[in-house]
Write a protein that holds these residues in place. Structure first.
Motif, mmCIF file in Angstrom:
data_model
loop_
_atom_site.group_PDB
_atom_site.id
_atom_site.type_symbol
_atom_site.label_atom_id
_atom_site.label_comp_id
_atom_site.label_asym_id
_atom_site.label_seq_id
_atom_site.Cartn_x
_atom_site.Cartn_y
_atom_site.Cartn_z
ATOM 1 N N ARG A 120 42.492 -41.723 51.783
ATOM 2 C CA ARG A 120 41.441 -42.408 52.506
ATOM 3 C C ARG A 120 40.029 -41.891 52.209
ATOM 4 O O ARG A 120 39.072 -42.472 52.070
ATOM 5 N N LEU A 121 40.053 -40.518 52.541
ATOM 6 C CA LEU A 121 38.616 -39.859 52.300
ATOM 7 C C LEU A 121 38.019 -39.913 50.963
ATOM 8 O O LEU A 121 36.959 -40.216 50.774
ATOM 9 N N ALA A 122 38.853 -39.501 49.969
ATOM 10 C CA ALA A 122 38.559 -39.758 48.524
ATOM 11 C C ALA A 122 37.886 -41.146 48.276
ATOM 12 O O ALA A 122 36.642 -41.280 47.613
ATOM 13 N N THR A 123 38.413 -42.398 48.739
ATOM 14 C CA THR A 123 38.324 -43.541 48.537
ATOM 15 C C THR A 123 36.899 -43.921 49.246
ATOM 16 O O THR A 123 35.989 -44.484 48.566
ATOM 17 N N VAL A 124 36.703 -43.494 50.396
ATOM 18 C CA VAL A 124 35.531 -43.632 51.302
ATOM 19 C C VAL A 124 34.405 -42.928 50.372
ATOM 20 O O VAL A 124 33.225 -43.602 50.205
ATOM 21 N N VAL A 125 34.383 -41.791 50.028
ATOM 22 C CA VAL A 125 33.450 -41.036 49.266
ATOM 23 C C VAL A 125 32.985 -41.670 48.110
ATOM 24 O O VAL A 125 31.814 -42.039 47.776
ATOM 25 N N ALA A 126 34.081 -42.105 47.254
ATOM 26 C CA ALA A 126 33.679 -42.850 45.937
ATOM 27 C C ALA A 126 33.102 -43.997 46.082
ATOM 28 O O ALA A 126 32.223 -44.416 45.467
ATOM 29 N N ALA A 127 33.386 -44.855 47.125
ATOM 30 C CA ALA A 127 32.828 -46.120 47.575
ATOM 31 C C ALA A 127 31.235 -46.172 48.037
ATOM 32 O O ALA A 127 30.308 -46.679 47.484
ATOM 33 N N CYS A 128 31.093 -44.890 48.820
ATOM 34 C CA CYS A 128 29.721 -44.723 49.434
ATOM 35 C C CYS A 128 28.999 -44.396 48.193
ATOM 36 O O CYS A 128 27.731 -44.656 47.788
ATOM 37 N N GLY A 129 29.302 -43.589 46.905
ATOM 38 C CA GLY A 129 28.797 -43.249 45.712
ATOM 39 C C GLY A 129 28.394 -44.284 44.982
ATOM 40 O O GLY A 129 27.387 -44.575 44.142
ATOM 41 N N VAL A 130 29.525 -45.399 44.674
ATOM 42 C CA VAL A 130 28.948 -46.490 44.191
ATOM 43 C C VAL A 130 28.099 -47.463 44.648
ATOM 44 O O VAL A 130 27.176 -48.027 44.068
ATOM 45 N N VAL A 131 28.012 -47.546 46.137
ATOM 46 C CA VAL A 131 27.087 -48.290 46.813
ATOM 47 C C VAL A 131 25.675 -47.678 46.628
ATOM 48 O O VAL A 131 24.610 -48.326 46.507
ATOM 49 N N LEU A 132 25.667 -46.295 46.881
ATOM 50 C CA LEU A 132 24.246 -45.853 46.256
ATOM 51 C C LEU A 132 23.855 -45.994 44.923
ATOM 52 O O LEU A 132 22.577 -46.094 44.897
ATOM 53 N N ALA A 133 24.597 -45.900 44.296
ATOM 54 C CA ALA A 133 24.295 -46.062 42.673
ATOM 55 C C ALA A 133 23.549 -47.460 42.650
ATOM 56 O O ALA A 133 22.722 -47.686 41.940
ATOM 57 N N LEU A 134 24.531 -48.317 43.366
ATOM 58 C CA LEU A 134 24.061 -49.912 42.916
ATOM 59 C C LEU A 134 22.703 -49.971 43.741
ATOM 60 O O LEU A 134 21.648 -50.767 43.189
ATOM 61 N N VAL A 135 22.405 -49.489 44.778
ATOM 62 C CA VAL A 135 20.974 -49.159 45.284
ATOM 63 C C VAL A 135 19.906 -48.871 44.502
ATOM 64 O O VAL A 135 18.961 -49.173 44.234
ATOM 65 N N LYS A 136 20.337 -47.689 43.796
ATOM 66 C CA LYS A 136 19.411 -47.081 42.906
ATOM 67 C C LYS A 136 19.232 -47.865 41.686
ATOM 68 O O LYS A 136 18.080 -47.731 41.349
ATOM 69 N N ILE A 137 20.093 -48.234 41.130
ATOM 70 C CA ILE A 137 20.245 -49.394 39.989
ATOM 71 C C ILE A 137 19.132 -50.362 40.342
ATOM 72 O O ILE A 137 18.263 -50.963 39.477
ATOM 73 N N SER A 138 19.256 -51.183 41.504
ATOM 74 C CA SER A 138 18.585 -52.152 42.072
ATOM 75 C C SER A 138 16.869 -51.888 42.179
ATOM 76 O O SER A 138 15.999 -52.618 42.142
ATOM 77 N N ALA A 139 16.696 -50.407 42.464
ATOM 78 C CA ALA A 139 15.382 -49.957 42.460
ATOM 79 C C ALA A 139 14.737 -49.425 41.358
ATOM 80 O O ALA A 139 13.836 -48.590 41.332
ATOM 81 N N ASP A 140 15.387 -49.765 40.063
ATOM 82 C CA ASP A 140 15.074 -49.199 38.829
ATOM 83 C C ASP A 140 14.991 -47.853 38.587
ATOM 84 O O ASP A 140 14.016 -47.278 38.023
ATOM 85 N N ALA A 141 16.092 -47.337 39.113
ATOM 86 C CA ALA A 141 16.304 -45.944 39.049
ATOM 87 C C ALA A 141 17.693 -45.520 38.486
ATOM 88 O O ALA A 141 18.366 -44.816 39.021
ATOM 89 N N PRO A 142 17.909 -45.907 37.320
ATOM 90 C CA PRO A 142 19.018 -45.573 36.653
ATOM 91 C C PRO A 142 19.733 -44.309 36.521
ATOM 92 O O PRO A 142 20.902 -43.800 36.574
ATOM 93 N N VAL A 143 18.838 -43.454 36.092
ATOM 94 C CA VAL A 143 19.192 -41.971 35.966
ATOM 95 C C VAL A 143 19.436 -41.196 37.383
ATOM 96 O O VAL A 143 20.449 -40.703 37.415
ATOM 97 N N SER A 144 18.735 -41.525 38.443
ATOM 98 C CA SER A 144 19.029 -41.078 39.871
ATOM 99 C C SER A 144 20.519 -41.884 40.200
ATOM 100 O O SER A 144 21.141 -40.908 40.909
#
Length: 141
Positions: free
Chosen positions: A6-30
């Motif tokens: 459960r904890l590992a899945t939640v952490v990974a999902a948060c990372g994916v969501v944050l990455a999608l937000v950064k990609i939508s803000a044109d920050a692929p490296v971040s």
């Protein structure tokens, strides 16, 4: 089994969501950096860092020291990492998979499930210092 991940899945999902937000803000490296950081934290909080789970009854019968742990416990991760190759000389019992192991921990700690709890020569130690435990594992000559 789901509780262990459960904890590992939640952490990974948060990372994916944050990455999608950064990609939508044109920050692929971040996005890539944050995703990598979150995936590393997910790995550390997963049960993958530990040896295969053993049952408490089988582990105690062997006579080697037993470490009672649970996934997501930062103190268990610290103990495992600091022991390095010496960790293979111990039995690792996941208290979330073994009710008998959880009962053993509760009897040692006075009713709670504080981990890591190490049983060495029939005596329980709650969250021992990794260097102390490594010294206890060295053969006496």
């Amino acid at each position: 089994m789901q509780r262990r991940w459960r904890l590992a899945t939640v952490v990974a999902a948060c990372g994916v969501v944050l990455a999608l937000v950064k990609i939508s803000a044109d920050a692929p490296v971040s996005a890539a950096i944050w995703l990598a950081v979150f995936l590393i934290f997910a790995l550390v909080s997963s049960p993958l860092l530990f040896p295969r789970h053993e049952r408490a009854a089988a582990a105690v019968a062997d006579g080697r020291p037993v470490v009672y742990w649970r996934p997501g416990c930062p103190f268990c991760v610290r103990l495992r990492a600091r022991l390095g190759p010496d960790a293979a000389r111990l039995h690792w019992v996941d208290i979330w998979q073994d009710p008998e192991g959880a009962a053993t921990v509760r009897s040692i700690t006075g009713g709670d499930e504080t981990v890591p709890t190490v049983v060495l020569a029939g005596r329980g130690y709650v969250n021992p210092d990794p260097s102390w435990l490594r010294d206890q594992l060295q053969p006496t000559s």
